[in-house]
Design a protein around this motif. Sequence first.
Motif, PDB file in Angstrom:
ATOM      1  N   TYR A 192       6.097 -48.708 -37.085  1.00 46.80           N
ATOM      2  CA  TYR A 192       6.605 -49.445 -35.920  1.00 46.80           C
ATOM      3  C   TYR A 192       8.125 -49.367 -35.770  1.00 46.80           C
ATOM      4  O   TYR A 192       8.657 -49.771 -34.742  1.00 46.80           O
ATOM      5  CB  TYR A 192       6.191 -50.914 -36.015  1.00 46.80           C
ATOM      6  N   ASP A 239      10.392 -47.009 -35.338  1.00 40.18           N
ATOM      7  CA  ASP A 239      10.987 -46.214 -34.252  1.00 40.18           C
ATOM      8  C   ASP A 239      10.905 -46.942 -32.910  1.00 40.18           C
ATOM      9  O   ASP A 239      11.871 -46.990 -32.155  1.00 40.18           O
ATOM     10  CB  ASP A 239      10.281 -44.847 -34.142  1.00 40.18           C
ATOM     11  N   GLU A 240       9.732 -47.470 -32.649  1.00 38.25           N
ATOM     12  CA  GLU A 240       9.505 -48.149 -31.368  1.00 38.25           C
ATOM     13  C   GLU A 240      10.413 -49.378 -31.231  1.00 38.25           C
ATOM     14  O   GLU A 240      11.058 -49.583 -30.196  1.00 38.25           O
ATOM     15  CB  GLU A 240       8.032 -48.557 -31.281  1.00 38.25           C
ATOM     16  N   LEU A 241      10.453 -50.181 -32.287  1.00 37.34           N
ATOM     17  CA  LEU A 241      11.256 -51.404 -32.235  1.00 37.34           C
ATOM     18  C   LEU A 241      12.748 -51.084 -32.177  1.00 37.34           C
ATOM     19  O   LEU A 241      13.517 -51.764 -31.488  1.00 37.34           O
ATOM     20  CB  LEU A 241      10.946 -52.299 -33.444  1.00 37.34           C
ATOM     21  N   TYR A 242      13.122 -50.048 -32.886  1.00 36.02           N
ATOM     22  CA  TYR A 242      14.526 -49.624 -32.891  1.00 36.02           C
ATOM     23  C   TYR A 242      14.938 -49.169 -31.492  1.00 36.02           C
ATOM     24  O   TYR A 242      15.984 -49.563 -30.967  1.00 36.02           O
ATOM     25  CB  TYR A 242      14.669 -48.479 -33.904  1.00 36.02           C
ATOM     26  N   GLN A 243      14.083 -48.365 -30.875  1.00 35.90           N
ATOM     27  CA  GLN A 243      14.377 -47.885 -29.517  1.00 35.90           C
ATOM     28  C   GLN A 243      14.409 -49.059 -28.530  1.00 35.90           C
ATOM     29  O   GLN A 243      15.283 -49.115 -27.669  1.00 35.90           O
ATOM     30  CB  GLN A 243      13.298 -46.875 -29.104  1.00 35.90           C
ATOM     31  N   ASP A 244      13.471 -49.960 -28.666  1.00 35.96           N
ATOM     32  CA  ASP A 244      13.444 -51.157 -27.792  1.00 35.96           C
ATOM     33  C   ASP A 244      14.749 -51.931 -27.881  1.00 35.96           C
ATOM     34  O   ASP A 244      15.261 -52.425 -26.869  1.00 35.96           O
ATOM     35  CB  ASP A 244      12.297 -52.081 -28.206  1.00 35.96           C
ATOM     36  N   ARG A 269      12.860 -58.559 -31.692  1.00 30.87           N
ATOM     37  CA  ARG A 269      11.845 -57.499 -31.586  1.00 30.87           C
ATOM     38  C   ARG A 269      10.920 -57.526 -32.811  1.00 30.87           C
ATOM     39  O   ARG A 269       9.715 -57.333 -32.688  1.00 30.87           O
ATOM     40  CB  ARG A 269      12.522 -56.116 -31.493  1.00 30.87           C
ATOM     41  N   HIS A 295       6.988 -58.298 -32.825  1.00 33.55           N
ATOM     42  CA  HIS A 295       6.066 -57.360 -33.476  1.00 33.55           C
ATOM     43  C   HIS A 295       5.078 -58.121 -34.367  1.00 33.55           C
ATOM     44  O   HIS A 295       3.876 -57.869 -34.332  1.00 33.55           O
ATOM     45  CB  HIS A 295       6.864 -56.350 -34.303  1.00 33.55           C
ATOM     46  N   LEU A 303      14.965 -39.329 -31.761  1.00 34.23           N
ATOM     47  CA  LEU A 303      15.116 -40.736 -31.361  1.00 34.23           C
ATOM     48  C   LEU A 303      16.549 -41.004 -30.897  1.00 34.23           C
ATOM     49  O   LEU A 303      16.780 -41.667 -29.874  1.00 34.23           O
ATOM     50  CB  LEU A 303      14.757 -41.631 -32.549  1.00 34.23           C
TER      51      LEU A 303
END
Lengths: 185, 230
Positions: free
Chosen positions: A45, A47-52, A81, A85, B24
Amino acid sequence: MDDEISDENLMLSYCSGDTEAFEVLYQRHKGPLYRFILRQCGRVYADELYQDTWLKVINSRTSYKVKASFKTWLYHIARNRVIDHYRRQNVRPLENNPDSLSSLTESDHRQPENNLESDRQHELVLRAIAGLPADQKEAFLLKEEAGLSIDEIAATTGVTYEAAKSRLRYAYRKLRAQLEIVHGH
Amino acid sequence: MGTDNEEISDIYHKAPGPEPSASLDNAILAASRDAVEQPARAKGPFSGGWRAATAIAAVIVITVILVPALRHEEEQTQPGTIQQESRPAEQLDEAVPGVHQKTDLKKKSVNLTRPASESLVLPDKAFTTRDRAGPQAGSTGSPASIESSADDLHYPEKEELAAPPAAAERSRMEAADSAPFAIHTPEMWEAKINQLIEAGDYEAARAELEQLGEHYPDYAINSTLFEKLE
């Protein structure tokens, strides 16, 4: 330019349309922020949270005002975030996350040049961090990765100064105890 | 304690930790550039797309569903709709050509709603008096009120209304006015007779009882009514 300009000024420059300022800001915080998220939520998770988190920063461009330090604000967003999660996964944040342990140990394999003892100690600390209660782990990571002071940790996590200090103290004590057990002190 | 913490801190930072992947990084930096280069797209008039859509949908729903429903309800609850339509219809026909079409339709709808018991014409003056005085809530469309709204209904003159009714007439009116329902069934007719007896109007009660017997020859009338009237 990089080290002279404060985070807040870089963010304000970005708000005015300076994309290079954002790149500087990003390079400055990307590693610590990524690890702060990764070591709480695991690689799946992270990558997604970091990008968010960064997208939230980008989208706040038009409304950004300097009310607190940029770093405190950034980690506050990231923390929210992480909490979201946990809510989505229906997991209590205070539970130890075994996924975060795997992500921690993963990093060790990248350092073959380190000597054996040093590697062993590093691995022990990482494992011990993974086993910390979530609030202590969070406080530890905010201190060690973000470099926040106790005041800033308290502001970021929404607890009192004493509570933040206590969490940090317990976190270090547990980590030390783990090392002492291994070393036989 | 400080030294111990530093030792742990040193061990923790001994190896550089994991970093976000290059893809990323690129995605985030591209997003940061897009936000600056295309602010119009991000802040267009419908940038909050779902909000605008929801607002439009809400307006449509209110307009299409609620407004006609409210109008319909208003029409139904307007007092004297049927009764008042029947008399001025002819006057309106003369005064405003074209209006008669509407009133005729209303008359037809009244006739359509008239139940099979059309022959149930209550001769009691008390009922016609009540209907003259105006309809009561909930009585609209009931056989009694429809009957009273027929074209051949007797409309009282001013003097007639102004004159104080006799005591017997008044009690009959009160008894009828206090009836909380319109008569549909012999049971209800019986209830009305009971009310007349309680009001002391035995004469009217006997007349009603007689009428009931005529209209429902097969119906077993409650014997207590006869006993009370004896």
